[in-house]
Design an enzyme around this catalytic site. Structure first.
Site, PDB file in Angstrom:
ATOM      1  N   ASP A 221      -2.678 -11.138 -12.154  1.00  0.00           N
ATOM      2  CA  ASP A 221      -2.857  -9.721 -12.452  1.00  0.00           C
ATOM      3  C   ASP A 221      -3.732  -9.108 -11.353  1.00  0.00           C
ATOM      4  O   ASP A 221      -4.033  -9.752 -10.358  1.00  0.00           O
ATOM      5  CB  ASP A 221      -3.489  -9.534 -13.840  1.00  0.00           C
TER       6      ASP A 221
ATOM      7  N   HIS B 298       3.691 -16.653 -11.997  1.00  0.00           N
ATOM      8  CA  HIS B 298       3.238 -15.503 -12.789  1.00  0.00           C
ATOM      9  C   HIS B 298       2.234 -14.749 -11.915  1.00  0.00           C
ATOM     10  O   HIS B 298       1.017 -14.883 -12.052  1.00  0.00           O
ATOM     11  CB  HIS B 298       2.582 -15.974 -14.090  1.00  0.00           C
TER      12      HIS B 298
ATOM     13  N   ASP C 271       9.050 -24.107 -14.554  1.00  0.00           N
ATOM     14  CA  ASP C 271       8.875 -23.160 -13.452  1.00  0.00           C
ATOM     15  C   ASP C 271       9.494 -21.821 -13.847  1.00  0.00           C
ATOM     16  O   ASP C 271      10.584 -21.455 -13.409  1.00  0.00           O
ATOM     17  CB  ASP C 271       9.533 -23.720 -12.190  1.00  0.00           C
TER      18      ASP C 271
ATOM     19  N   GLU D 179       0.508 -19.739 -13.470  1.00  0.00           N
ATOM     20  CA  GLU D 179      -0.341 -18.700 -12.893  1.00  0.00           C
ATOM     21  C   GLU D 179      -1.484 -19.334 -12.105  1.00  0.00           C
ATOM     22  O   GLU D 179      -2.209 -20.171 -12.625  1.00  0.00           O
ATOM     23  CB  GLU D 179      -0.915 -17.786 -13.977  1.00  0.00           C
TER      24      GLU D 179
END
Length: 623
Positions: A166, A513, A561, A570
């Site tokens: 993020d 991610h 994956d 992540e």
């Protein structure tokens, strides 16, 4: 016999003068002849006793002006010098006259190769105005409005690192990541230099510490708050924020509020540790090192304030779910140790060895999870850091009792790493389950592998072959083998035969991610929800996030994956910081013959000599 003079008168015979003179001359001639014959006789007699006379020898000495030497010795010296010149001097002259080729560096081992890549992850996570040589083509300037509404921070909170996939900047794990990088540089600067990454890793640390200095009033000696986070993610939120949106950092167009902490014993302690450790790294830059020390002292004082003992994350919905701090006593111990090494001020080591501190931190309790080093639990790292003081300097009283306790606890922590003692479960493939099978296992693996390799190097540096785990003697090689086995698992020695570091090896995760890696750098600015198609696609990332270590497999060595399995796929700052530290500890690059495993002295560069002060003179005696 003389006859008697029967005739009377004198016995003298009368003679004339001429006859007398002739007689005297004849007597002298007879004496001369007799003497000559006697001399010849003496030589003849000597020849009977001594043999024939030797021939007269030539002169055996040579006068050199300043000294007289034997001719034979002089010739011997001259011939020796000539032979030495032919055997030694001539080859040296010839060798020096031949143009030299640059010696080839030894081929990098797998840890060095992975280290180069792992450091690049930090370049890709940078926020702010990026330098031209950042090296990540698909990254650009971002977060330039972060903290722009703050009136007490000139220029806002621009810079630092995004935490993971993020775009949030969590200051607690960010600070810990900088502490880890600095610790690895202090211990293994020779290795970083040998592999050509010394300047790079220092630049990464400075990027982080420059940002941390913005998060509080670092020019003041006393502060009353710190900024703890930029950006938010509300659980199951429906409004644009850093989790609801799927944007590249360069395309963020949603609010990014700043979180403020008026009480932060844990965050403040970690920030102090990060700045103090970095001040040792940058000791060659006196002005910057002093700036870091002053900032560390201010935020340490804030962390230790008696009226500010509430954990920074408590009650904050934007922090508690992600990076909740479970205690602050470990940060107290951790930061005090780093402050002592950075300043040499005995106040810090006195606090770190105060028996009440390990009691409050439960450092000497037999609690298994307290032996696991992580962003939330600094106890094992702090205990090893303080054991270093005892192992290398052995300060003695009044610190010895607590230091022995830290040292013994460190040894026991290391015992938990071995499968034979059954402290932690291991997967069939050999991965230690330090977080008991939960998500993101690899960040715990690398952090504790670093401690294992480092403790092995400490023991080797003081010629200690090992230690006892109960009745079993464990060697330095046993400990280092454990660390290697865990890192090797991450690099591909696992049942899936894949590397969990992106870009390392032939098979590695390709659907991270991660917003920046998954969204194409194609000149199109995607909206908050317009990026969902890149989040949900099953295609490989268009931007390869080289060096990123993902969360890792599950307790059965299985790995999916897929972009939405964030617990496995992540990457995080703390994960890669631990990976970098473990890799540089294990690589053999920079370790030549006679070179100690770690830099024993740089850590202690500010520590005063370990001997008691001169006692005051006795008072005058009075009768």
């Amino acid at each position: 016999m003389y006859s008697a003079n029967h005739w009377g008168g004198s016995f003298e015979i009368a003679a004339d003068g001429a006859a007398e003179d002739d007689h005297s001359r004849n007597m002298d001639l007879d004496r001369g002849a007799l003497s000559a014959r006697q001399h010849q006789l003496d030589e003849t007699q000597q020849s009977w006793l001594l043999g024939p006379p030797e021939a007269k020898k030539k002169d055996k000495y040579v006068d050199l002006g300043c000294v007289v030497v034997k001719r034979k010795l002089l010739w011997w010296v001259l011939w020796t010098l000539l032979a030495a010149f032919i055997l030694i001097g001539l080859p040296v002259i010839i060798a020096k006259s031949i143009p030299k080729k640059k010696p080839h560096a030894p081929p990098p081992d797998q840890y060095t190769d992975a280290l180069h890549k792992a450091l690049l992850f930090f370049n890709a996570q940078k926020s702010g105005r990026l330098p031209k040589n950042n090296g990540i083509k698909w990254r650009g300037n971002s977060g330039l409005s972060d903290g722009s509404d703050l009136t007490d921070v000139k220029g806002g909170l621009v810079g630092g690192y995004y935490d993971a996939g993020d775009n949030i900047k969590f200051h607690f794990p960010l600070a810990f990541s900088m502490t880890m990088l600095s610790w690895s540089v202090i211990e293994y600067s020779a290795k970083y230099k040998a592999v050509g990454e010394y300047d790079h890793v220092r630049e990464l640390i400075k990027w982080g510490t420059d940002y941390l200095l913005l998060t509080f009033n670092s020019s003041a000696s006393t502060i009353d708050k710190v900024y703890s986070q930029v950006g938010i993610a509300k659980i199951n939120g429906t409004q644009p924020d850093d989790h609801y949106c799927w944007n590249r950092p360069e395309d963020m167009a949603y609010p990014r509020p700043v979180q403020t902490a008026g009480s932060a014993p844990d965050l403040g302690g970690e920030m102090a540790a990060a700045l103090a450790a970095a001040s040792i790294v940058f000791r060659d830059n006196a002005a910057y090192s002093k700036k870091l020390v002053n900032g560390a002292a201010a935020v340490y004082k804030f962390a230790r304030s008696s009226g500010r003992r509430t954990p920074y994350s408590r009650g904050n919905q934007y922090i508690e779910y992600y990076y909740n701090s479970t205690s602050y006593w470990d940060e107290y111990m951790w930061s005090a140790a780093w402050m002592y090494y950075a300043t040499g001020n005995n106040t810090y080591i006195t606090f770190a060895t105060d028996p009440r501190l390990p009691k409050n931190a439960k450092a000497f309790y037999s609690i298994l999870d307290f032996s696991v080093f992580s962003w939330d639990n600094k106890l094992p790292g702090a205990e090893l850091l303080l054991s270093r003081l005892r192992m290398f300097l052995n300060p003695g009283y009044p610190y010895e009792e607590s230091l022995i306790g830290y040292h013994n606890t460190t040894s026991m922590n290391m015992c938990t790493y071995f499968p034979r003692f059954g402290a932690f479960n291991f997967t069939k493939g050999g991965l230690a389950q330090f977080n008991h099978g939960k998500g993101q296992p690899l960040q715990y693996t690398v952090a504790n592998s670093f401690l294992a390799a480092l403790y092995a190097d400490y023991m080797e540096s003081v010629n200690v072959p090992g230690w006892y785990c109960g009745p079993y003697f464990m060697t330095v090689d046993d400990l280092r083998s454990f660390a290697r086995s865990q890192v090797n698992y991450i690099l591909g020695d696992n049942p899936k035969k894949m590397s969990y570091v992106v870009g390392y090896g032939k098979k590695y995760p390709r659907r991270l991610h991660h917003r920046g890696a998954s969204t194409p750098h194609n000149g199109i600015k995607y909206s908050c929800t317009g990026g969902y198609k890149w989040r949900d696609t099953k295609g490989a990332d268009p931007n390869v996030l080289v060096g990123a270590m993902v969360g890792g497999p599950d307790k059965n060595d299985q790995f999916k994956d897929a972009r939405l399995t964030y617990a496995q796929n992540e990457p995080t700052l703390v994960g890669n910081a631990g990976l970098v530290a473990a890799l540089v500890a294990l690589t053999n690059s920079g370790r030549g013959a006679g070179v100690t495993a770690v830099d024993k002295n740089t850590m202690f560069s500010a520590v005063p000599p370990m001997f008691p002060a001169t006692p005051p003179p006795p008072s005058k005696w009075k009768p």
